[in-house]
Motif scaffolding. Sequence first.
Motif, mmCIF file in Angstrom:
data_model
loop_
_atom_site.group_PDB
_atom_site.id
_atom_site.type_symbol
_atom_site.label_atom_id
_atom_site.label_comp_id
_atom_site.label_asym_id
_atom_site.label_seq_id
_atom_site.Cartn_x
_atom_site.Cartn_y
_atom_site.Cartn_z
ATOM 1 N N MET A 1 0.926 -1.209 0.085
ATOM 2 C CA MET A 1 0.100 0.061 0.146
ATOM 3 C C MET A 1 0.895 1.228 -0.069
ATOM 4 O O MET A 1 1.791 1.256 0.752
ATOM 5 C CB MET A 1 -0.848 -0.050 1.140
ATOM 6 N N THR A 104 -13.066 8.824 5.996
ATOM 7 C CA THR A 104 -12.556 8.138 4.636
ATOM 8 C C THR A 104 -11.480 8.704 4.112
ATOM 9 O O THR A 104 -11.194 10.130 4.292
ATOM 10 C CB THR A 104 -13.900 8.928 3.581
ATOM 11 N N THR A 109 -9.973 4.243 1.288
ATOM 12 C CA THR A 109 -10.021 3.365 2.800
ATOM 13 C C THR A 109 -11.099 4.112 3.699
ATOM 14 O O THR A 109 -11.124 5.368 3.928
ATOM 15 C CB THR A 109 -8.936 3.229 3.379
ATOM 16 N N TYR A 111 -12.885 4.154 7.388
ATOM 17 C CA TYR A 111 -13.102 3.389 8.932
ATOM 18 C C TYR A 111 -14.459 3.816 9.582
ATOM 19 O O TYR A 111 -14.778 4.983 9.521
ATOM 20 C CB TYR A 111 -11.932 4.080 9.619
ATOM 21 N N LYS A 145 -12.445 -1.373 9.713
ATOM 22 C CA LYS A 145 -12.032 -1.045 8.343
ATOM 23 C C LYS A 145 -12.687 -1.823 6.969
ATOM 24 O O LYS A 145 -12.579 -2.902 7.179
ATOM 25 C CB LYS A 145 -10.539 -1.045 8.392
#
Length: 146
Positions: A1, A104, A109, A111, A145
């Motif tokens: 990542m 965001t 991604t 959470y 997540k």
Amino acid sequence: MAIQTGAGSSIAISTTAFTGTADASGFGAKTYTNIAEVTTIPAFGKTYAIVEHKPLSTRYTKKLKTSYNNGSVTLDYALDTADAGQALLFAAVDSDSSFAYRVTMQNGTIYYFTAQATGSPIEVGTTESIVKGTTTLEIDSNVVKV
């Protein structure tokens, strides 16, 4: 990542108090409104407490993890009384219920967590200041997540 900056990240609040399961599907089923003008989303997530045992004979401290706390988030934002997200945040402060929050990240991604909003003081400041609000969110679920 790949690494990323906080630029482009956002936080949103559910439009109603949280009911349901605190998992990806339960959080995903909620409707959210972005909270405008947020300048800081601080660290959140598990931090374990430690219990210590210090036997006389060995002279060293044994440490064991015990319960964990997902912490609190103190949001700083420029006050915008016309913003629907900030209005929901102020309503959450006056509620005894938990609301769902969606963070965001720049890369998409997400959470999710639930929290109780425990305060929302306003700071007027000086002639060289932006009027700002600060709201503390006490996280009371696991952070999910997706």
